[in-house]
Write an enzyme that holds these catalytic residues in place. Structure first.
Site, PDB file in Angstrom:
ATOM      1  N   ASP A   1     -72.050  77.622 121.255  1.00  0.00           N
ATOM      2  CA  ASP A   1     -71.097  77.350 122.325  1.00  0.00           C
ATOM      3  C   ASP A   1     -70.233  76.140 121.970  1.00  0.00           C
ATOM      4  O   ASP A   1     -70.754  75.054 121.724  1.00  0.00           O
ATOM      5  CB  ASP A   1     -71.877  77.076 123.615  1.00  0.00           C
ATOM      6  CG  ASP A   1     -71.017  77.140 124.866  1.00  0.00           C
ATOM      7  OD1 ASP A   1     -69.790  76.978 124.755  1.00  0.00           O
ATOM      8  OD2 ASP A   1     -71.567  77.345 125.950  1.00  0.00           O
ATOM      9  N   GLN A   2     -68.930  76.353 121.910  1.00  0.00           N
ATOM     10  CA  GLN A   2     -67.979  75.257 121.748  1.00  0.00           C
ATOM     11  C   GLN A   2     -68.020  74.673 120.330  1.00  0.00           C
ATOM     12  O   GLN A   2     -67.891  73.473 120.144  1.00  0.00           O
ATOM     13  CB  GLN A   2     -68.229  74.175 122.809  1.00  0.00           C
ATOM     14  CG  GLN A   2     -66.998  73.354 123.170  1.00  0.00           C
ATOM     15  CD  GLN A   2     -67.126  72.634 124.500  1.00  0.00           C
ATOM     16  OE1 GLN A   2     -67.188  73.274 125.542  1.00  0.00           O
ATOM     17  NE2 GLN A   2     -67.163  71.313 124.483  1.00  0.00           N
TER      18      GLN A   2
ATOM     19  N   ASP B   1     -68.068  80.973 121.008  1.00  0.00           N
ATOM     20  CA  ASP B   1     -67.143  81.491 122.014  1.00  0.00           C
ATOM     21  C   ASP B   1     -65.777  80.801 121.964  1.00  0.00           C
ATOM     22  O   ASP B   1     -64.744  81.420 122.197  1.00  0.00           O
ATOM     23  CB  ASP B   1     -67.754  81.401 123.420  1.00  0.00           C
ATOM     24  CG  ASP B   1     -68.236  80.005 123.797  1.00  0.00           C
ATOM     25  OD1 ASP B   1     -68.213  79.096 122.942  1.00  0.00           O
ATOM     26  OD2 ASP B   1     -68.656  79.822 124.955  1.00  0.00           O
ATOM     27  N   HIS B   2     -65.736  79.514 121.675  1.00  0.00           N
ATOM     28  CA  HIS B   2     -64.501  78.732 121.570  1.00  0.00           C
ATOM     29  C   HIS B   2     -64.852  77.424 120.889  1.00  0.00           C
ATOM     30  O   HIS B   2     -66.019  77.186 120.542  1.00  0.00           O
ATOM     31  CB  HIS B   2     -63.884  78.472 122.951  1.00  0.00           C
ATOM     32  CG  HIS B   2     -64.844  77.865 123.924  1.00  0.00           C
ATOM     33  ND1 HIS B   2     -65.219  76.543 123.862  1.00  0.00           N
ATOM     34  CD2 HIS B   2     -65.545  78.408 124.949  1.00  0.00           C
ATOM     35  CE1 HIS B   2     -66.107  76.289 124.803  1.00  0.00           C
ATOM     36  NE2 HIS B   2     -66.326  77.412 125.480  1.00  0.00           N
TER      37      HIS B   2
ATOM     38  N   CYS C   1     -65.499  79.554 128.344  1.00  0.00           N
ATOM     39  CA  CYS C   1     -66.756  80.273 128.165  1.00  0.00           C
ATOM     40  C   CYS C   1     -66.721  81.722 128.656  1.00  0.00           C
ATOM     41  O   CYS C   1     -66.841  82.663 127.876  1.00  0.00           O
ATOM     42  CB  CYS C   1     -67.889  79.525 128.862  1.00  0.00           C
ATOM     43  SG  CYS C   1     -68.299  77.955 128.089  1.00  0.00           S
TER      44      CYS C   1
ATOM     45  N   HIS D   1     -72.854  83.832 130.281  1.00  0.00           N
ATOM     46  CA  HIS D   1     -71.965  83.472 131.388  1.00  0.00           C
ATOM     47  C   HIS D   1     -71.345  84.710 132.048  1.00  0.00           C
ATOM     48  O   HIS D   1     -70.136  84.774 132.268  1.00  0.00           O
ATOM     49  CB  HIS D   1     -70.873  82.507 130.933  1.00  0.00           C
ATOM     50  CG  HIS D   1     -70.358  81.641 132.051  1.00  0.00           C
ATOM     51  ND1 HIS D   1     -69.836  80.392 131.853  1.00  0.00           N
ATOM     52  CD2 HIS D   1     -70.295  81.852 133.390  1.00  0.00           C
ATOM     53  CE1 HIS D   1     -69.468  79.871 133.010  1.00  0.00           C
ATOM     54  NE2 HIS D   1     -69.736  80.748 133.961  1.00  0.00           N
TER      55      HIS D   1
END
Length: 506
Positions: free
Chosen positions: A11-12, A293-294, A51, A101
């Site tokens: 994540d991130q 995801d990003h 997300c 999410h």
């Protein structure tokens, strides 16, 4: 028998830290080893730098304007096929350990099993409001406390979650191994989705200490004052409540150090999973896909977190290894939207029925040396924006458009830090016009804006209504049949001991 599939999602994670596998200063032996045998996509992009929309697009191969998952509180509709649906229909056992999410009452979206709850809420409480541009919804909007509070901790909300995610993933792999020698076994797809290195930038000391002399603790593009920022970055300054914080260079260094430390924490978790996969003799029969995801801006330009189309936020790592995968580096722009069709292609699953409504394409032709002509597309319509934004990553260029902002065009070969907006030079007018034509051909921006506003307005009615009176949460509740675990009186001791052992006893 088709290959098993292990998807490891984080994540991130900023994709600029993976120019061709992990950057040299990162202490990540397991990810580095995985990169050595993977197809590595240096210019891979999220479909949306947030997300829930980014993950819904990753699972479905559809942009947010198709899925309707515009923000972190928009429902992911059950009728949208995901890679879990495609694989499950083809006979795969599909399982998720960790975060995805999902918003709404469907908390599975094609997974047969979910081993943990999610770390974020499944309801409509985080809905932005385009009717009130500039409003900060203080109880859930990001602020810069993650930056001023960076440092050492031995446990945190995020660590507690990822420790659990890894534990359940390891236990699931052992469970799958116990039936791996049966002729009736199913191929499996296990998705393991962590919440690190997402802020807060807090790490265990053993990982923090790895980066005491790290050469990358300062951003390459320094702080840009509010009045010199582009229109959307100004909005992000307001959304993150920048004026209420005094961010020092030491805050920046500690935040980046904590972030890098948490990448090393993840590497240990990934190492645990891959070690079990190898020990249970399933490694050679398993495709491994690593993605995020990003990204996270990490203080570049004075920006933090995501929510924009600059490289730190929008570019994400992607590595694929295993049977049927050609290893090597690929620099053509690709997208997380391509993951679903790639998985289907690797598993021999036809997607003809829904390809007209799928925005991604299989990466197998690119890996076979056939090139890539389609650009990577991105959208953003969540907090910090006042109207939908879109971007096209095409060849060496990135073009960003929003109906209420001046456009941006960057040449990422000559200007990798995106400091020169080519739109400002009249000589580039034909190039800009060409990209505007592509935007108009691909998007109806007025309809996009109207759809986002309608979605928000509906949820602003539904959410307070559902919080009034009896409340039934949509958050996933993992249940275990404890009476069917370990040793119970309806089980034969010899049978259960042998069934739970791998390899089997003689």
């Amino acid at each position: 028998m088709p290959a098993n599939i292990l998807i490891i999602m984080v994540d991130q994670l900023n994709g600029t830290l993976f120019p061709d596998g992990p950057a040299g200063f990162l202490h990540v032996p397991h990810l580095r080893a995985l990169a050595g045998r993977s197809a590595r996509f240096a210019n891979n992009y999220t479909a949306s730098p947030l997300c829930a929309p980014g993950r819904a697009s990753f699972m479905s191969g559809q942009l947010p304007s198709r899925t309707g998952v515009y923000d972190n509180a928009a429902e992911f509709a059950s009728a949208i096929p995901t890679y879990a649906h495609h694989l499950r229909a083809a006979g795969y056992h599909t399982c998720l350990s960790g975060k995805m999410h999902f918003v709404g009452p469907d908390q599975l979206h094609g997974f047969e099993e979910r081993l943990t709850t999610d770390i974020y809420p499944a309801d409509f409480g985080w809905t932005p409001d385009y009717r009130k541009p500039g409003e900060r919804i203080d109880w859930w909007y990001h602020n810069l406390g993650s930056v001023t509070g960076a440092g050492i901790a031995e446990i945190s909300n995020q660590m507690e979650y990822d420790d659990e995610v890894a534990f359940h993933a390891v236990q699931k792999l052992y469970q799958l191994a116990r039936v791996s020698d049966r002729s009736s076994r199913q191929p499996w797809c296990l998705t393991v989705s962590f919440t690190h290195p997402h802020d807060p930038y807090v790490a265990r000391r053993k990982y923090w200490d790895l980066y005491e002399d790290c050469p990358a603790l300062q951003p390459e593009v320094g702080f840009i004052p509010y009045e010199e920022q582009d229109a959307h970055s100004k909005r992000l300054y307001l959304a993150s409540d920048y004026a209420s914080y005094s961010i020092t260079q030491e805050n920046v260094r500690r935040s980046r150090r904590g972030y890098f430390a948490n990448i090393s924490y993840l590497d240990d978790k990934i190492g645990e999973i891959l070690t079990v996969l190898k020990a249970t003799r399933m490694l050679d029969d398993t495709i491994i896909l690593f993605c995020s995801d990003h990204g996270d801006m990490l203080g570049e330009r004075g920006l933090w977190f995501k929510m924009n189309f600059y490289e730190g936020s929008a570019r994400v790592p992607l590595m694929i290894a295993g049977p049927g995968v050609t290893s090597g580096a690929f620099t053509a722009p690709v997208s997380n939207l391509d993951i679903l069709p790639t998985l289907c292609d690797l598993a021999g699953i036809g997607m003809e029925a829904i390809m007209p409504w799928t925005d991604g394409q299989s990466l197998l032709p690119l890996m076979a040396g056939n090139g890539r002509s389609e650009p990577a597309l991105m959208e953003y319509a969540a907090e910090g924006s006042y109207a939908p934004m879109v971007a096209i990553r095409d060849g060496k260029y990135k073009f960003v458009h929003c109906e209420i902002d001046p456009p941006q065009l960057f040449d990422l070969e000559s200007d990798p830090h995106e400091t020169i907006n080519l739109v400002e030079d009249p000589a580039n007018a034909p190039l800009v016009a060409g990209y505007m034509a592509k935007v108009r051909a691909r998007w109806n921006m007025a309809a996009f804006d109207a759809a986002v506003r309608e979605s928000q307005a509906r949820r602003w009615v539904v959410y307070p209504a559902l919080r009034n009176g009896a409340y039934y949460p949509w958050d996933f509740q993992p249940l275990q049949k404890a009476s069917e675990r370990y040793m119970r009186n309806h089980m034969n001791l010899d049978t259960i001991e042998n069934e739970k052992r791998f390899p089997r006893g003689e």
